[in-house]
Motif scaffolding. Structure first.
Motif, PDB file in Angstrom:
ATOM      1  N   SER A 164      21.014  37.340  51.380  1.00  0.00           N
ATOM      2  CA  SER A 164      21.945  37.607  52.478  1.00  0.00           C
ATOM      3  C   SER A 164      23.196  38.266  51.944  1.00  0.00           C
ATOM      4  N   THR A 165      23.802  39.110  52.762  1.00  0.00           N
ATOM      5  CA  THR A 165      25.034  39.784  52.388  1.00  0.00           C
ATOM      6  C   THR A 165      25.897  39.985  53.623  1.00  0.00           C
ATOM      7  N   GLU A 166      27.214  40.127  53.391  1.00  0.00           N
ATOM      8  CA  GLU A 166      28.157  40.319  54.477  1.00  0.00           C
ATOM      9  C   GLU A 166      28.404  41.809  54.685  1.00  0.00           C
ATOM     10  N   SER A 173      32.947  40.794  60.541  1.00  0.00           N
ATOM     11  CA  SER A 173      32.052  40.566  59.417  1.00  0.00           C
ATOM     12  C   SER A 173      30.847  39.768  59.893  1.00  0.00           C
ATOM     13  N   ARG A 174      29.645  40.260  59.588  1.00  0.00           N
ATOM     14  CA  ARG A 174      28.410  39.590  59.974  1.00  0.00           C
ATOM     15  C   ARG A 174      27.526  39.426  58.742  1.00  0.00           C
ATOM     16  N   SER A 175      26.728  38.379  58.763  1.00  0.00           N
ATOM     17  CA  SER A 175      25.803  38.122  57.666  1.00  0.00           C
ATOM     18  C   SER A 175      24.431  38.668  58.041  1.00  0.00           C
ATOM     19  N   ARG A 177      20.320  39.532  56.488  1.00  0.00           N
ATOM     20  CA  ARG A 177      19.301  39.341  55.457  1.00  0.00           C
ATOM     21  C   ARG A 177      18.788  40.713  55.040  1.00  0.00           C
TER      22      ARG A 177
END
Length: 845
Positions: A164-166, A173-175, A177
């Motif tokens: 996962s990354t932002e 800001s959303r996370s 996959r």
């Protein structure tokens, strides 16, 4: 006549070196300008994301027509906010015979938290076929929470499929996959932004204008007739008002910054080439003319031994032609090296992308060499006419006597030029903006031209006026100096012109840049009433402004959205800086120095403009202003306020709602926050907490914004000052050239003075007195030209009657001119005085 010409050059090393230096330096300067233009003309950016397409349909520029002198002229302006095309266009393009698919591409401003320094853009997955991108690991995104990522974004992060990354986009800001890693086929190391792919549906929800595409890529079916396909695509595109990009031009559709870089280098190189050409024309004409003038005895002797006028003229033209070829051999390679250094500076300061390269060379070199040769040959022809027109029996006598100051035609032309310069002064004061700047440059050169034409009479008048002063300070040496200045009024024309050009050009154009930068910073500082600002490189949503207003101790908060709009002018249209604000409480955070009307009336259908822009466009309070938003959308808005601080805040101020859906990000760039005088540390902490709840937002003092603006302006003014310094340096070189040539030509004169009893000390004092008189006249005229030019344009553009002139700058220009004149004169004169007078009297003229 080439053989005698070559022999003359060998025996006239002083004139050869001086003329060669002026020609070689002129070729190098013009070569750098021409090569910038040629490189910009050849630059098309780099197509990476659209490499697999046969054509790209986009809307990247705006063409505006204007009536001039009964003819329709067209001006094309690059859209500041990229522009877009309707999503429905994809179906129409897909129906063109030979088209396999038409794929819409969205452009989303994104930042990866794991690699914030890597430029990235977001897209829908369907557009991956346009490169095409291939999946090297994992799979395409299949849900809103998944993304496929360019391998460049993950380099060095240790992230891969399943992690996962932002991602920051739309001020949030959303996370996500990571579903897969992709690379563009053909060139995985290509320059440009890294790509990040969402699902198509999610990309549309993130897009500020979901019903439109940034561009549409056209993929050809196997075996399709390319020409017929492109003809069909262009027909559909023309009906929609968009542009079809094919071949190398696809890079311009993918990278609007490439279009901006191309326009920038074309305009900058072209403008400075024009300035340089005029200066070089003055310098080369003066240097070549002085070189011929100092050889009157040689030319007269040739006439006396039966050389025809045509033969003498051809010999002189042969000399100048040989020098031009030699100068081109040195100047063209030097210009290539200089242009490479300029390119590196432009890239380092973000004027042009990394992919911009110096291209071409032969075309620029040939054009520059031909232009300099034409000026040099014309100057040599004119300078040789007077000597070759007289009868052989009078040639030697003519050479021994100083001719009169000049013809009546020269005086009339000079007076006409002076009148033209004075009229341009009034025109500059009556206009503003770019028109005033162009008029000021024309005024500057017209003044210098008038000085060059009237220089013989100016020198004579100055010698008579300064005679008593020179005699009072230097005694008998001053008397000789005044007599020399009066008798050699025509011989010092080139010297006076070069010195006036150095002082006038350096003192006006250089300080004009300082004035414009200072005016922008002062207006921004004085007009910002807020003490704090919320800033973020990724943009701020409107909710940040609303939340800031609710903090106890906050008097007002104003979101500011920076953009540019296209406004009509006399030449068609131009892009000007604009801002979007919510006027509620704006009078407490911003002071635009409103002259009439009120910002309270700012709404979706209205606009506030600077007084300079209103005058340029012919807008008045209450009238309708027709303009185009940054994405090319035409609007007609009512003018509800006129303000004076256009340099600090932009020439156009709109309501934020007017800009909704018409900027790339749809976000504010900053939020200005004014707190009450009794607001304590709690208010600052609350602002810091608010910033912490949004990605990449920080709280800064507004004074920091002014400092950043000053640094940005210094960077943006770097190229102007660099090229101005080159041109002023070239003018200074010309002044040194002419001074040295004039000094070395006095061998016989100084030897004769010493033979009749004048001491070396008296000769030195005489030369000092001459230089003082000549420098005084040059500094007076050059300073007056600079003062008139600078005052007129600063008053017209910035509304300041007294321009800002740093004391150090004037000291540098004045002191540098004095030092240059003294060194360039006293060193060669000192050398001449070391020659025994008996030997010196027999040396050639």
């Amino acid at each position: 006549m080439l053989t005698p010409a070559a022999q003359m050059l060998r025996h006239r090393k002083g004139s050869f070196v001086a003329t060669f230096a002026a020609l070689a330096a002129g070729v190098a300067v013009l070569m750098a300008c021409a090569l910038l233009v040629e490189s910009g003309w050849r630059y098309h950016g780099q197509s990476q994301r659209y490499a697999g397409t046969v054509a790209v349909v986009a809307d990247r520029d705006l063409t505006v027509s204007a009536e001039m002198f009964g003819e329709t002229e067209y001006t094309t302006v690059t859209l500041p906010e990229r522009g877009s095309v309707p999503a429905s266009l994809t179906d129409r393009l897909a129906a063109v015979p030979g088209v396999d698919r038409a794929v819409g591409d969205r452009f989303l401003a994104v930042t990866a938290a794991s690699a914030p320094d890597v430029p990235a853009t977001g897209h829908g997955w369907a557009s991956a076929a346009l490169a095409p991108y291939r999946t090297v690991d994992g799979s395409p995104p299949r849900s809103e929470g998944e993304i496929a990522v360019d391998a460049r974004l993950l380099a060095g992060t240790g992230l891969g499929p399943g992690d996962s990354t932002e991602i920051i986009t739309g001020g949030t800001s959303r996370s996500y996959r990571i579903s897969g890693i992709v690379e563009a086929e053909g060139d995985p190391d290509a320059t440009g932004s890294a790509a990040l792919f969402f699902t198509d549906a999610h990309a549309a929800r993130l897009d500020p204008h979901p019903e439109r595409f940034d561009a549409v890529g056209v993929l050809a079916a196997p075996g399709a007739d390319r020409d017929a396909l492109l003809a069909g695509v262009r027909e559909v595109t023309d009906e929609a008002g968009a542009t079809t990009y094919t071949g190398d031009d696809r890079g311009l559709a993918e990278q609007p910054e490439a279009r901006a870089a191309r326009d920038f280098t074309l305009q900058a190189g072209g403008a400075f080439a024009g300035y340089a050409a005029m200066i070089i024309a003055f310098v080369v004409a003066g240097t070549v003319g002085l070189s011929v003038r100092h050889r009157r005895r040689d030319l007269a002797l040739l006439r006396a031994v039966a050389a025809t006028p045509g033969q003498v003229r051809r010999m002189i033209l042969g000399e100048v032609g040989l020098l031009t070829v030699l100068a081109a051999a040195v100047g063209v390679p030097l210009g290539l090296v200089v242009t490479g250094r300029i390119r590196d500076g432009l890239v380092a300061r973000a004027f042009v992308p990394d992919g911009f390269t110096v291209q071409g060379g032969p075309l620029s070199g040939a054009a520059v060499t031909a232009a300099v040769a034409a000026v040099a040959l014309a100057s040599a022809w004119i300078a040789a006419l007077r000597t070759t027109r007289i009868r052989p029996t009078e040639a030697l006598g003519e050479a021994a006597v100083e001719p009169g100051p000049g013809s009546r035609a020269r005086m009339v032309t000079g007076l006409v030029s002076l009148a033209g310069a004075v009229s341009l002064t009034g025109f500059t004061g009556a206009t503003d903006g770019q028109t005033a700047l162009n008029a000021a440059v024309g005024m500057l050169y017209t003044f210098v031209l008038a000085t060059a034409l009237l220089a013989p009479w100016i020198n004579q008048a100055a010698a008579r006026f300064l005679g008593p002063v020179l005699r009072g300070v230097w005694g008998n040496s001053g008397y000789l100096a005044a007599a020399n200045l009066r008798a050699n009024a025509r011989g010092t024309v080139a010297v006076l012109t070069a010195l006036v050009l150095s002082v006038g050009f350096g003192g006006s154009v250089w300080f004009l840049q300082d004035n414009l930068q200072r005016q922008t910073v002062v207006q921004s500082r004085d007009g910002t009433l807020a003490q704090h600002a919320l800033v973020a490189g990724t943009g701020l949503p409107a909710s940040a402004t609303a939340k800031a207003r609710r903090i106890p101790g906050v008097v007002a908060a104003t979101g500011v959205r920076r953009t540019s709009v296209v406004v009509p002018n006399d030449l068609g249209a131009q892009a000007v800086v604009a801002q979007g604000i919510d006027p509620r409480g704006a009078e407490r955070t911003l002071d635009l120095k409103v002259r009439s009307g009120s910002l309270a009336g700012l709404a979706k259908g209205t606009v506030a403009v600077s007084t300079a822009q209103a005058d340029a466009a012919g807008w008045e309070l209450g009238t309708a202003a027709r303009l185009w938003l940054g994405d090319g959308t035409p609007v007609t808005l009512e003018v509800v306020a006129l303000y004076e601080r256009g340099w600090g805040f932009g020439d156009v101020t709109l309501h934020t709602r007017t800009l909704t859906g018409h900027t790339v990000t749809g976000l504010d760039d900053r939020v200005l926050v004014r707190t009450a005088p009794d607001a304590g540390a709690g208010t600052r902490e609350a602002l810091t907490d608010l910033a912490g709840r949004h990605p990449a937002i920080s709280v800064v003092a507004t004074g920091t914004l002014t400092g950043e603006l000053a640094r940005d302006l210094a960077v943006s003014g770097w190229l102007n000052k660099l090229l101005i310094a080159v041109l002023v340096g070239y003018a200074a070189l010309a002044a040194a050239n002419t001074l040295i040539m004039a000094a070395l030509a006095r061998t016989r004169e100084l030897s004769l003075l010493r033979l009749v009893g004048v001491t070396r000390g008296q000769v030195k004092r005489m030369v000092h007195a001459e230089q003082a008189g000549l420098l005084g006249v040059a500094l007076l005229i050059g300073g007056a030209i600079a003062a008139v030019t600078l005052t007129s344009v600063v008053n017209a553009v910035a509304g300041q009657r007294i321009p800002y002139v740093p004391a150090g700058g004037w000291i540098a220009i004045t002191g540098g001119t004095v030092a240059l004149a003294l060194i360039a004169t006293m060193l060669p004169v000192g050398r001449l005085l070391r020659t025994p007078p008996v030997r010196g009297i027999g040396i050639r003229e």
